[in-house]
Enzyme design. Structure first.
Site, short mmCIF file in Angstrom:
data_model
loop_
_atom_site.label_atom_id
_atom_site.label_comp_id
_atom_site.label_asym_id
_atom_site.label_seq_id
_atom_site.Cartn_x
_atom_site.Cartn_y
_atom_site.Cartn_z
CG ASP A 167 -6.89 2.14 -3.94
OD1 ASP A 167 -7.99 1.55 -3.93
OD2 ASP A 167 -6.44 2.76 -2.96
CE LYS A 230 -4.72 5.93 -2.35
NZ LYS A 230 -4.39 4.49 -2.46
CE LYS A 266 -6.84 4.76 0.44
NZ LYS A 266 -6.63 3.37 -0.04
#
Lengths: 330, 283
Positions: A167, A230, A266
């Site tokens: 991430d 995300k 996400k």
């Protein structure tokens, strides 16, 4: 793990029409990137918020709710990103990730645990051969304020330690001051270091000011090769919001319809109740369709959400509201 | 000059220190004893009960952490607030229960006096219910009363104010937080009293009032596993058996109507647990 597409609606279902041949936009210079971003239509902010609010009122009936709760559990990236994280804490997190409710083997495992890079090796060793993945936040998370080579080293070490997913955070400072080429270059560089490791790109929508910026940043991330985009780090005041997720899902839909590539989304930060999670699933289904209702294309980054999902799941089965302390805290 | 527009009151729930409408959006009509229209009252749902329990749970630790003396002050302040609005309370008691003005005033007085009585007990109950136990060894051994936690109350149906006060402020005085289902047909006096808690420094969530159909929402409260005690004072026998049975699944303390005696310590004693601690005797 249930990965079968789930139908949350029976009519008026929207889904992505994939193009017959792929047309990946050519971006070889910052000028071309600017031109591409400028060609994106603006987001109707009021409309996006109204649509998200409308979808949030949709009621799910019992069997759908039960299926959606299990699906949501299987989409959780069980997260702990605290300075006080210890190997012991990671161990209990991983055990919970594999078997969220120790009394009920029908509860699916979560999708992944999400930890800082130095704890990846430990998480990997606890998870062993389970299907739960290890995600590491890298690139000077959460601010992203470090030299590029430091960020790349951060990623390289996390991958070497056994991370399945990275991430990364985008450089919001560069994005907001208009240096979009730099943002793209950084994502491309991280993607190269990642290799086959899944890359999630954190836009930090709470710092991007406008929905137009969210749409542009989504495109930059997807052009850079993100497997997932995300919403947030969860470390700033404004975390994931339903309208911001809607805008990102629309970008994902448009990207798929242009290029044929399916990018996941996400949502992370501030999602604590099962009700919130189900609202996101409705928005996913209504924006990009049931093909995204799988842990491979949609995730929740959360910690306390998991307990609420488990509580609601038990409530639906027992018929009575459940004590919060039936489930372990973190 | 035009006639002044009437300002009508909406009677709402009390959950977590706020006065929301029912989550379900429903309301029902409440009449006076004589059958004339009195008010539209929020018709609470299962989800309102759930929200109220969440609020009560999160308030409980804080309420118990306040000093007993301070809890007494807060409850006493409610008596002060009620005293200054006693005519309004009496008017509602008279209408709801079909009583003469004088009778209603007497009942309001008794209710306020009862609140003062409970306020006084907050820092005295431990001396009465607690004990220092003789043990063979160089230790002190104390038994002290601690609150059960979250108490669900189905308030008396007929005694719209007095019954409510007795059932609600006894558990609150000893450190519990309460979710109460008000009298179905005569809820307005208890709603008024709930409004007064907002100006009496009650921490949000200590008292939560849900109005509505008892038959619909009481089973949710009785079965809720995060409720530690249940007062079935306002429920008729057959239904009370049913509720007590569903409460048993989560081993709640259950107080039945026939066990009730407001003039004794029984109400205060009903929802406390005994915690026994050992402590070394220092030199």
């Amino acid at each position: 793990m249930s990965t079968a597409p789930l139908r949350l609606v029976t009519s008026d279902e929207r889904s992505v029409q994939l193009p017959s041949r792929t047309r990946l936009p050519v971006v070889e210079s910052e000028a071309q990137l600017r031109a591409l971003l400028a060609s994106l239509s603006g987001v109707d902010a009021v409309g996006a918020e109204a649509r998200a609010a409308k979808l949030a009122t949709r009621s799910l009936k019992k069997s759908t709710k039960l299926a959606a709760l299990d699906l949501a559990i299987s989409m959780v990236d069980l997260t702990t990103l605290e300075g006080a994280d210890t190997p012991g804490r990671i161990t209990s997190l991983c055990v919970k990730a594999i078997r969220p409710d120790p009394r009920d083997a029908n509860v699916p495992s979560v999708a992944a645990v999400c930890v800082y890079p130095d704890l990846v090796a430990h998480a990997r060793s606890v998870l062993g051969s389970s299907r739960v993945k290890v995600a590491a936040v890298a690139t000077a998370f959460p601010s992203g304020r470090a030299m590029l080579n430091v960020k790349l080293l951060d990623v390289r070490e996390a991958v070497a330690a056994g991370a399945d997913e990275i991430d990364m955070v985008i450089d919001r400072g560069a994005f907001l001051s208009g240096r979009v080429g730099q943002v793209l270059d950084e994502i491309l560089a991280v993607k190269e270091v990642c290799g086959s490791t899944h890359l999630k790109v954190i836009l930090e929508t709470g710092e991007l000011m406008t929905y137009d910026n969210v749409r542009r940043a989504s495109w930059i991330a997807m052009l850079g090769g993100a497997d997932f985009i995300k919403t947030s780090t969860g470390k700033v005041t404004v975390s994931s919001t339903l309208p911001a997720a809607l805008v990102m899902l629309e970008a994902v839909r448009d990207f798929a319809e242009t290029t044929g590539q399916l990018v996941g989304v996400k949502v992370a930060g501030g999602i604590r109740s099962a009700k919130d999670a189900l609202r996101y699933l409705v928005v996913v289904n209504e924006t990009v369709g049931a093909a995204w209702l799988t842990p491979d294309r949609f995730r929740f980054g959360a910690s306390s959400l998991l307990n609420d999902l488990l509580m609601q799941r038990l409530k639906q089965r027992r018929g009575a509201y459940v004590r919060p302390d039936e489930f372990s805290g973190d | 000059m035009s006639e002044r527009q009437e300002v009508r009151k909406t009677y709402k729930l009390l959950i977590n220190g706020a006065f929301p409408r029912s989550e379900s959006g429903r309301s029902y009509e409440v009449t006076s004893k004589k059958g004339t229209f009195l008010a539209n009252v929020a018709q609470g749902s299962r989800k309102d009960v759930r929200d109220a329990v969440v609020a009560a749970r999160s308030a409980q630790a804080k309420w118990w952490a306040q000093s007993a003396y301070n809890r007494g002050q807060v409850i006493y302040r409610l008596a002060e607030m009620a005293e200054s609005r006693r005519d309004e309370l009496a008017e509602h008691v008279a209408l709801a229960e079909g009583r003469s003005a004088k009778d209603a005033q007497t009942r309001v007085s008794r209710s306020i006096d009862r609140i003062v009585w409970y306020a006084g007990w907050t820092d005295k109950i431990a001396q009465v219910l607690g004990s220092s136990n003789p043990v063979a060894g160089p230790f002190f051994n104390f038994s002290v009363p601690v609150p059960s936690g979250v108490v669900g109350v189905v308030a008396a149906q007929d005694s719209s104010l007095e019954g409510f006060v007795n059932a609600v402020f006894a558990p609150i005085a000893v450190g519990n937080t309460v979710v109460v289902i008000a009298s179905e047909l005569r809820p307005t006096p208890s709603i008024l009293l709930g409004e007064m808690t907002a100006t009496a420094d009650f921490p949000a969530g200590v008292l939560n009032i849900v109005t509505g159909y008892t038959g619909e929402i009481a089973p949710t409260l009785a079965a809720h596993e995060d409720v530690d005690g249940l007062d079935l004072g306002g429920v008729a026998n057959g239904f009370a058996d049913e509720l007590a049975t569903s409460a048993a699944a989560s081993i709640k303390r259950v107080l039945r109507a026939h066990e009730y005696d407001a003039t004794s310590l029984r109400g205060l004693r009903a929802f406390v647990e005994t915690s026994t601690v050992w402590h070394t005797i220092g030199q």
